[in-house]
Design a protein around this motif. Sequence first.
Motif, PDB file in Angstrom:
ATOM      1  N   ARG A 135       0.827  -1.214   0.000  1.00 28.04           N
ATOM      2  CA  ARG A 135       0.000   0.000   0.000  1.00 28.04           C
ATOM      3  C   ARG A 135       0.858   1.260   0.000  1.00 28.04           C
ATOM      4  O   ARG A 135       0.499   2.270  -0.592  1.00 28.04           O
ATOM      5  CB  ARG A 135      -0.899   0.018   1.246  1.00 28.04           C
ATOM      6  CG  ARG A 135      -2.125  -0.868   1.107  1.00 28.04           C
ATOM      7  CD  ARG A 135      -2.703  -1.208   2.462  1.00 28.04           C
ATOM      8  NE  ARG A 135      -3.257  -0.063   3.165  1.00 28.04           N
ATOM      9  CZ  ARG A 135      -4.446   0.468   2.926  1.00 28.04           C
ATOM     10  NH1 ARG A 135      -5.205  -0.051   1.991  1.00 28.04           N
ATOM     11  NH2 ARG A 135      -4.888   1.500   3.606  1.00 28.04           N
ATOM     12  N   LYS A 136       2.002   1.171   0.669  1.00 29.13           N
ATOM     13  CA  LYS A 136       2.852   2.355   0.759  1.00 29.13           C
ATOM     14  C   LYS A 136       3.507   2.711  -0.572  1.00 29.13           C
ATOM     15  O   LYS A 136       4.029   3.811  -0.732  1.00 29.13           O
ATOM     16  CB  LYS A 136       3.913   2.136   1.844  1.00 29.13           C
ATOM     17  CG  LYS A 136       3.284   2.140   3.223  1.00 29.13           C
ATOM     18  CD  LYS A 136       4.250   1.813   4.320  1.00 29.13           C
ATOM     19  CE  LYS A 136       3.457   1.729   5.625  1.00 29.13           C
ATOM     20  NZ  LYS A 136       4.144   1.014   6.673  1.00 29.13           N
ATOM     21  N   THR A 137       3.511   1.757  -1.498  1.00 28.05           N
ATOM     22  CA  THR A 137       4.137   2.030  -2.800  1.00 28.05           C
ATOM     23  C   THR A 137       3.135   2.521  -3.833  1.00 28.05           C
ATOM     24  O   THR A 137       3.513   2.888  -4.942  1.00 28.05           O
ATOM     25  CB  THR A 137       4.780   0.749  -3.378  1.00 28.05           C
ATOM     26  OG1 THR A 137       3.718  -0.146  -3.775  1.00 28.05           O
ATOM     27  CG2 THR A 137       5.652   0.046  -2.351  1.00 28.05           C
ATOM     28  N   LEU A 537       0.734   6.035   5.090  1.00 20.66           N
ATOM     29  CA  LEU A 537       2.152   5.852   5.389  1.00 20.66           C
ATOM     30  C   LEU A 537       2.420   5.587   6.877  1.00 20.66           C
ATOM     31  O   LEU A 537       3.420   4.976   7.211  1.00 20.66           O
ATOM     32  CB  LEU A 537       2.955   7.072   4.907  1.00 20.66           C
ATOM     33  CG  LEU A 537       2.899   7.287   3.381  1.00 20.66           C
ATOM     34  CD1 LEU A 537       3.623   8.553   2.992  1.00 20.66           C
ATOM     35  CD2 LEU A 537       3.486   6.100   2.628  1.00 20.66           C
ATOM     36  N   ASP A 538       1.530   6.044   7.749  1.00 20.21           N
ATOM     37  CA  ASP A 538       1.769   5.779   9.176  1.00 20.21           C
ATOM     38  C   ASP A 538       0.926   4.612   9.697  1.00 20.21           C
ATOM     39  O   ASP A 538       0.662   4.498  10.876  1.00 20.21           O
ATOM     40  CB  ASP A 538       1.556   7.045  10.019  1.00 20.21           C
ATOM     41  CG  ASP A 538       0.183   7.669   9.797  1.00 20.21           C
ATOM     42  OD1 ASP A 538      -0.652   7.013   9.136  1.00 20.21           O
ATOM     43  OD2 ASP A 538      -0.045   8.795  10.258  1.00 20.21           O
TER      44      ASP A 538
ATOM     45  N   GLY B 309      -4.506  13.871   7.634  1.00 18.87           N
ATOM     46  CA  GLY B 309      -4.300  12.478   8.017  1.00 18.87           C
ATOM     47  C   GLY B 309      -5.613  11.804   8.361  1.00 18.87           C
ATOM     48  O   GLY B 309      -6.693  12.378   8.161  1.00 18.87           O
ATOM     49  N   ASN B 310      -5.530  10.579   8.863  1.00 20.11           N
ATOM     50  CA  ASN B 310      -6.762   9.835   9.120  1.00 20.11           C
ATOM     51  C   ASN B 310      -6.854   9.297  10.550  1.00 20.11           C
ATOM     52  O   ASN B 310      -7.682   8.458  10.852  1.00 20.11           O
ATOM     53  CB  ASN B 310      -6.908   8.696   8.110  1.00 20.11           C
ATOM     54  CG  ASN B 310      -5.686   7.791   8.106  1.00 20.11           C
ATOM     55  OD1 ASN B 310      -4.962   7.724   9.095  1.00 20.11           O
ATOM     56  ND2 ASN B 310      -5.448   7.099   7.007  1.00 20.11           N
ATOM     57  N   LEU B 368      -0.440  -2.143  20.587  1.00 19.41           N
ATOM     58  CA  LEU B 368      -0.054  -1.810  21.963  1.00 19.41           C
ATOM     59  C   LEU B 368       1.021  -0.726  22.072  1.00 19.41           C
ATOM     60  O   LEU B 368       1.288  -0.228  23.156  1.00 19.41           O
ATOM     61  CB  LEU B 368       0.425  -3.044  22.741  1.00 19.41           C
ATOM     62  CG  LEU B 368      -0.573  -4.187  22.863  1.00 19.41           C
ATOM     63  CD1 LEU B 368       0.003  -5.295  23.750  1.00 19.41           C
ATOM     64  CD2 LEU B 368      -1.900  -3.701  23.436  1.00 19.41           C
ATOM     65  N   ARG B 369       1.666  -0.378  20.968  1.00 15.83           N
ATOM     66  CA  ARG B 369       2.680   0.656  21.089  1.00 15.83           C
ATOM     67  C   ARG B 369       2.032   2.015  20.806  1.00 15.83           C
ATOM     68  O   ARG B 369       1.251   2.155  19.875  1.00 15.83           O
ATOM     69  CB  ARG B 369       3.820   0.399  20.112  1.00 15.83           C
ATOM     70  CG  ARG B 369       5.101   1.039  20.603  1.00 15.83           C
ATOM     71  CD  ARG B 369       6.241   0.747  19.698  1.00 15.83           C
ATOM     72  NE  ARG B 369       6.738  -0.623  19.798  1.00 15.83           N
ATOM     73  CZ  ARG B 369       7.876  -1.023  19.214  1.00 15.83           C
ATOM     74  NH1 ARG B 369       8.576  -0.168  18.504  1.00 15.83           N
ATOM     75  NH2 ARG B 369       8.277  -2.262  19.330  1.00 15.83           N
ATOM     76  N   GLN B 370       2.362   2.990  21.625  1.00 15.41           N
ATOM     77  CA  GLN B 370       1.744   4.318  21.489  1.00 15.41           C
ATOM     78  C   GLN B 370       2.550   5.201  20.536  1.00 15.41           C
ATOM     79  O   GLN B 370       3.777   5.205  20.578  1.00 15.41           O
ATOM     80  CB  GLN B 370       1.676   4.999  22.862  1.00 15.41           C
ATOM     81  CG  GLN B 370       0.763   4.297  23.851  1.00 15.41           C
ATOM     82  CD  GLN B 370      -0.699   4.308  23.424  1.00 15.41           C
ATOM     83  OE1 GLN B 370      -1.161   5.271  22.827  1.00 15.41           O
ATOM     84  NE2 GLN B 370      -1.412   3.236  23.727  1.00 15.41           N
ATOM     85  N   TYR B 371       1.830   5.899  19.693  1.00 12.36           N
ATOM     86  CA  TYR B 371       2.460   6.837  18.772  1.00 12.36           C
ATOM     87  C   TYR B 371       1.770   8.181  18.926  1.00 12.36           C
ATOM     88  O   TYR B 371       0.647   8.252  19.404  1.00 12.36           O
ATOM     89  CB  TYR B 371       2.294   6.369  17.325  1.00 12.36           C
ATOM     90  CG  TYR B 371       3.075   5.130  16.982  1.00 12.36           C
ATOM     91  CD1 TYR B 371       4.291   5.218  16.297  1.00 12.36           C
ATOM     92  CD2 TYR B 371       2.601   3.870  17.336  1.00 12.36           C
ATOM     93  CE1 TYR B 371       5.007   4.077  15.978  1.00 12.36           C
ATOM     94  CE2 TYR B 371       3.313   2.728  17.021  1.00 12.36           C
ATOM     95  CZ  TYR B 371       4.522   2.827  16.334  1.00 12.36           C
ATOM     96  OH  TYR B 371       5.224   1.704  16.017  1.00 12.36           O
TER      97      TYR B 371
END
Lengths: 539, 398
Positions: A135-137, A537-538, B309-310, B368-371
Motif C-alpha cells: 500500500r505504501k508504494t 504511510l503511518d 491524516g486519518n 499496543l505501542r503508542q504513537y
Amino acid sequence: MKDYDAIIIGAGHNGLTNAAYLAKAGLRVVVVEKNDYIGGAAVSREMHQGWIYSSCSYVCSMMRQVLHRDLDLSRHGLLLVPYLGTVNFGDDGETLLAYHDEEAAHLELKRHSPHDADAMHRFQTDLARYAQLIRKTLLRTPPDPTTFRPRDIRELLFLAKQFWALGEHEIYEYVRFFTMSAAEYLDDYFENDMIKAAMASPGIIGTALGVYSPGSAYILLHHVMGDVDGSIGAWGLARGGMGAISNAIAGALRQHGGEIRTHAGVQKVLVEHRKAVGVVLENGDEIRARIVVSNLDAKRTFTKIMDRADLPPGIYEKAKNFKIRGSSGKVNIALSGLPKFTGVPDNRYINRGGQGFTGSLETMERAYDCWKHGRWSDDPFVESVIPSAWDPTVAPPGKHWMSNFVQYCPSKLADGPWTPEKRDQFGQAVIDKIERYSPGFKDLIVHMEVRTPHEIEAEIGLTEGNIFQGELTIDQLLFNRPFPGYAQYRMPVRNLYMCGSSTHPGGGVSAICGANAAREILMDLKRPNTVPEDDCLDE
Amino acid sequence: MNMNDPYAGERLKESPFHPREDALNIRNAWGAWNGYKFAEYYYDAEYEYFCVRNTCATYNICPMQKYHISGRDAEAMLNRMVTRDIVKQPLNRVAYVLWCTDEGRMIDDGTIFKLASDKFMLTCGSPCSAWLEKSVFGFDDVTVTDVSDEIAALSLQGPTSCAVLKKMGLDGIETAKAFDIMRFPFHGDTLMVSRTGFTGDLGYELWIAPELALDLWDELYAAGSDYGIQPYGEAATNMARLEAAFIMPGMEFNEALKTIHFEHDQTPFELSLGWLVDFSKPHFSGRNALLKEKKRGPIYTLTKLDIEGNKPAEGSYIYGNTRCTREIGYVTSAMWSPAVKANIALAMIRTECLQGDLWAEIYYEKELRQYHKVARCTVRKKPFWAPARARATPPPDF
C-alpha cells in the motif's frame, strides 16, 4: 480553435482523475471519449427500465481514500458503502458464511475445520503485513533501478527501508509469496478445501492464471490491499453504481475548469518531430496540445492509435506482446425479487452481501483448463453481488440487480469467433450454475446482459476485455509496468504519457494511475504538484 | 415492586418498542438512557451509520424527556425560559431551542413543538422537571405535565425515509417541510410526525401512544423492508450527529446545573449557537449575562475542524504551533467520517487564537505501542454533512 495544455484520451476513471489533477494545477485540459457516456469500466447505465447496471467493475476497495478526500468527491455525489457478508458455495452445496463479526466468523470456520479457524488469524496477519507494505508504494512513482537520478535513488531507498522493516524471516517469505500460486500459498495455512477455494478466489479474478499458476498469490494480495475507511481488505459499493465514482471525478474535473468531449474517439495521436502534439479524432477533427495522455491500455495505445513509424524501434513489438489476455465475463441480471439460496439462513445481513460460487480448487482449475482450450466452462467460478440489497438507487423497490463476474471466459474461442448465440450460451452456463444453488432463480430473471471479452473490448476498448489493462504478473509490475524503462508514466515519444491501469500499480478502480501520472506531468511542466501524499504511510 | 425479583429495582426499564428491538439486537449491546435499556448498536455501528446515510434507519427516542406545557401563559412562560423567540413560531412547527441559567450558562438544548396556541411539547435529553417548575413561577395559567412515558417516539432517518412513510400510507407526508408537524389517523388514534432528527439528513420523528408502538413498528418495518430499514443505536447516532456538527451533552457541553467548577459549563456563544439567542424579545433567563458575553465575545468558540491524516483526534489538545508549546484548546468529539472522507472534529478553541495556525496533537496506538503526531487543522464554516435532500420539499425517494 481553442488551445489546450493537455489532451487526455479516454474518460475512464483514471483519465478523469489525471485530467482533474492537471486542471487543478491550472492547465487547460480536455478529455476525449469515444463513447457518448463517460466512465470506461467504472460505469453505470440504465440498461433496463428502472435498473442501473454497473456493467463492468462492480465493487470498490482500491479507490484511494486520500484522492477521494482531496478531490472532494463526496461533495460531487460519491458515497462508498461497505457491504457485509459473503456466502461461499462448495461443489456439493455446502456453505461457508463470512460473518461480519469476528467471533461469529471464527465459529463458522470452526464448523468446517477447527485447525483452519485458528490458522485464519495467522493468514490474515501475514496478508495484512504484505498489504501494508505494498500500500505504501501505490501512490508513488516506481523508481527506475537502472538510473542514478537522485529521485530514483531516494525512492529505491524508501522501498528498501519498508522492505527491511519486515524483518529477515518475512523478507524471504515476501519474495516467495510474489512467485507462488494462490493454492500453494494457502497450503501453508489451511487444510480444508472449501476454505482454501474461498480464499484462493481473489487470486484468479481478472487474470488469465489458475489457482495453481505461479503468480496468482500476488493477484490475491492485489485484491486485499485496498480498504474501506481504513479497514484493509474490505470491499464496498459505490452508491448509484461504479459510475458514481467516474461521475464524481468528472464533477471535480469540471469544477477545476476541465472539459469532457464524448463521442470523440481518437483515430491517431499526432506526432511531429518526435513529439506528441495532439490527436486526430475519428471524425477528422484535429486537437492540439502541449502534451497528450493516453488512458488506453498499452497495447491499444501503441498498436491502434499510433503510427508505428512514430515509435522508437522495439516499442511496437513490446506493445504487441504486452500480456493482456482476456479471461473474464460478466452477466448482469435484473431480478423481480431477492433470490434465496439453499442452505443459507434468512439472515438479513448475510443474505444481502455477495455470493462466491467457488466450488473447490479442483473446480476452479478445471474451469481454467477450459479457458486454455478456448472454451468456457459449464461449471465456472462466479463471484456475485446483489448491490440493490444495499443500494436503493439501482433497482426499483423490492426488485434487484445482480452482478455476476465469471472466470473464465476466453477472448478467442477455439471454434471460431464469438457470435451472439455463443455469448448467450455462455450466459446460460452461468445462470444454470446459479440455479443449482438457488432453485427458482431463473424465474426471477427480468432482463439479462451477457458480456464476454468480445463485448467488453468492443464497448469500452479494453484489449481482449482484460479488466486490469494488462496482467498483474511480476514481469509487468512496478518498474516493469507497462514496459521496463517506461514505468514512470512517460512514454517513448516526448510529451506523450500514459495514465491508465497499464501503468503502476495496475488494475482496479483506484484512481492511483491517473494521479501518479499527473504528478509526473506537472513535474515535467515545472508546475506545482497538486497530487497529495498517501495517508496510509503511518499505518 | 416485584418481590419475586430481588433486583427489580435495579433493572432498566424497557421501552414500548423493546420486544422488536430486542429481537434485532443480535449483539446484546445494551446501554442506558434515562432509566431505559438503550441500544449502543444492534448489529454493527458502522453498518447502522451507513443505513442512515444510504437507506433509512430507526432510533428509539422513547427515553427522551417530553413535557406538555399548556395554558394561557404557556407561550409566555416558555419564551421567558428559552433564548429563542418562540412567539414567532407558527402552529405545527418545531423549533430548536436552548435554555440558560441567570449566569447565561447553558442548561440543556431541546425542541419545542407548537401543538396549539396554548399547548406546547418540550423535548430534551435530560430530565428538567425541577427547572420547568422554577420557570413557571410568576405565571398564573400554565400546566407542566411530564409525558415522557405516555408518548412512544421513534426517529426514522435517512434518504429513503420519506419513501417509506409514503409506502406506509401517510398521504401528503412529502409536503412536510423541515420542522413541520403533520398528523395522520392510526388505528383509531393519531400518529404525529415531525420532520426533525439528529442526523443532519432527511428524516422524521414519529410520536404515538405507547399501546400502539408495536403496531407502528410493524407497519413501518413492513413498509421499509424494500428500502433498507434497520434500527440504529447510540454509536451510529454519535457518528451522524458529529458529521452534522450537532452538539452532545457530556461531549461539547456540560449541563450548567451539573457543573461543579466555575465556568466549566458553556454559554451559547461559546457553542456557536448565538443565532438561537434573541435579544429583541422580552426578558428571558440569562439575558443580562448573555448580553455581556455577546459584547465581550466568548472566551472559547466551538469550531469545526478538518484535520490532516486519518487518525481521529480524540481527546487531543489544540496548539497554536507545531512544537506544541502554545495550548489554545481541546477536541470535544472526533472521528474519521466515512461519508465525507475526512478526519473531522469539534473543538473548543480560544476565540482570539482562531485566526492563527491550529495543530492537533494526536495519540494513536499500533499493536499496543503508542504513537503520536502533530496534524494541521483547517477550520470549516459549514457542517461536514448537509445533503440537499435534508431540506428539499418534496424530498427525493432515495
